[in-house]
Design a protein around this motif. Structure first.
Motif, short mmCIF file in Angstrom:
data_model
loop_
_atom_site.label_atom_id
_atom_site.label_comp_id
_atom_site.label_asym_id
_atom_site.label_seq_id
_atom_site.Cartn_x
_atom_site.Cartn_y
_atom_site.Cartn_z
N PRO A 50 0.80 -1.31 -0.09
CA PRO A 50 -0.09 -0.04 -0.19
C PRO A 50 1.05 1.18 -0.01
O PRO A 50 0.20 2.27 -0.30
CB PRO A 50 -0.79 -0.26 1.30
CG PRO A 50 -0.88 -1.50 1.68
CD PRO A 50 0.48 -2.19 1.30
N THR B 231 -8.81 -2.17 2.86
CA THR B 231 -8.18 -1.88 4.31
C THR B 231 -9.32 -2.13 5.17
O THR B 231 -9.15 -2.00 6.61
CB THR B 231 -7.52 -0.80 4.31
OG1 THR B 231 -8.61 0.50 4.16
CG2 THR B 231 -6.42 -0.52 3.44
N GLU C 231 -6.58 2.54 -1.89
CA GLU C 231 -7.09 2.20 -0.79
C GLU C 231 -8.70 1.96 -0.93
O GLU C 231 -9.09 2.74 -1.61
CB GLU C 231 -6.85 2.96 0.49
CG GLU C 231 -5.47 3.02 0.99
CD GLU C 231 -5.27 3.74 2.08
OE1 GLU C 231 -6.03 3.63 2.93
OE2 GLU C 231 -4.12 4.26 2.39
#
Length: 419
Positions: A54, A96, A71
């Motif tokens: 990420p 996430t 994300e």
């Protein structure tokens, strides 16, 4: 199943046919969804796994494309796209959150969808490959049991033409064409009832030559209504059921409908032995005729049915797995094409602004129809096992191309969540 040397599945393969078409349509549905996701050119959506970090905003992996990690969550939807540019690229979507999510890349002004990934599990990363031109874009995150969240709008500068996109279709959009198709099916059921009534009268009168002549026109009426089989339910088995191609299977007491009569007419059975099956067929059709005005088709399934009709024709008609003596599988396949055209005709108003490959689809339908029509000689059709090697190759190739052109239709008319 092994293929013949010419690559064509031989007629009458040893494994049994499914008991009725209603069940085999359900088995085909999952295959069509996969095909639509793989071959649709309207939405460029990737489904490959990824292990991108990420923290890495842009990388240069082996595929040579620009990768950007995005994300996915209700609080950070779309975060990570900080250096927008045009062209073919990959967004590595990293969930996430603690729940599964669907992710769409949209134009926030028009609602057009440029890419989608479904079922993105918590903590996983999957790739979305898109071809972007100049314009405004935003990621939309649709977590399970939560309202949709649209991330920040990102502007790709310049004057580069935008890539493939599709406007989402909702249930309301599909209701008018579904109702129009239901009305068309009702008219065909009336035509079907006239045909089965005539077939019953032939058999009751002992005129089996007339019954053999009238069997095919009545059967083809039914074969043109392919998008309605799911709604017909148990009536499909009573009208057009099949049995396994194993010794003694045709004696099964549950073998009924057109194919039961076909077997008897082309295997020397007496008129007396066929009177009960003919009466049962005609009765099943008239019950369907009475009940159809109260039936309700699923609008969300309309686009998928167009692909399923052709897929089933390829699987069961071009292999002669549903031939019980008449040798008319190519006529059935031809009627199936009519059925595909019938449903596409009702969907065309929604399809034209969404499918840039519609002209190719129309051409594929025409080519496939011409290949089948070439095997129609007066009142007779060439049986599948009498086709030459070249004829089989041509018909199979045409059906394969048609299925490829129909795959985007299934994808376009998938009802998508937008809120």
């Amino acid at each position: 199943m092994s293929a013949a040397p010419d690559g064509i599945v031989p007629p009458h393969p040893p494994e049994p046919a499914r008991p009725n078409r209603f069940r085999r349509w359900q088995a085909a549905a999952a295959v069509v969804v996969v095909a639509a996701a793989v071959t649709a050119t309207v939405l460029a959506a990737g489904a490959g796994g990824g292990s991108s970090s990420p923290d890495a905003k842009a990388t240069a992996p082996a595929d040579g494309l620009r990768h950007t990690v995005i994300e996915v969550s209700t609080g950070t939807c779309g975060r990570g796209w900080i250096r927008p540019q045009a062209g073919t690229q990959v967004f590595d979507l990293h969930n996430t959150s603690s729940t599964a999510s669907e992710v769409d890349l949209t134009d926030p002004r028009t609602g057009l969808i440029y890419g989608e990934v479904e079922g993105l599990a918590p903590g996983t990363t999957r790739a979305m490959t898109v071809d972007l031109g100049s314009g405004s874009y935003a990621f939309k995150c649709l977590e399970n049991d939560a309202d949709a969240v649209t991330g920040p709008t990102v502007v790709v500068a310049g004057k580069q033409p935008q890539g493939p996109a599709a406007a989402p279709v909702n249930q309301h959009d599909l209701i008018p064409p579904t109702l129009a198709y239901q009305k068309w099916v009702g008219q065909r059921i009336d035509e079907l009832a006239a045909g089965t009534g005539k077939l019953k009268a032939d058999i009751d009168g002992g005129d089996l030559a007339a019954a053999r002549r009238d069997w095919l026109p009545a059967h083809l009426v039914y074969e043109r209504m392919g998008a309605a089989y799911d709604t017909f339910g148990d009536a499909d088995a009573a009208i057009n059921g099949t049995v396994a191609r194993t010794p003694g299977a045709t004696a099964d007491k549950d073998f009924a409908g057109f194919h039961r009569i076909e077997y008897g007419l082309w295997h020397g059975e007496s008129a007396a032995s066929l009177r009960a099956p003919a009466a049962a067929l005609d009765g099943a059709v008239r019950t369907l005729q009475k009940e159809w005005p109260q039936a309700r088709m699923d609008p969300a399934a309309m686009g998928l049915r167009a692909h399923e009709i052709v897929e089933n024709a390829e699987q069961f008609e071009l292999t002669a797995r549903t031939d019980y003596g008449s040798g008319t599988n190519l006529a059935t396949a031809r009627a199936n094409l009519d059925g595909t055209r019938a449903i596409l005709g009702r969907l065309r108003g929604l399809l034209e602004p969404r499918d840039t490959g519609l002209a190719k689809l129309d051409a594929a339908l025409d080519r496939t129809q011409a290949a089948l029509d070439a095997q129609h000689h007066g009142a007779a059709w060439t049986p599948v096992d009498k086709l030459t090697h070249a004829q089989r190759q041509q018909i199979n190739a045409d059906f394969g191309d048609l299925l490829e052109q129909l795959a985007p239709v299934a994808a376009i008319f998938e009802v998508r969540r937008t809120a």
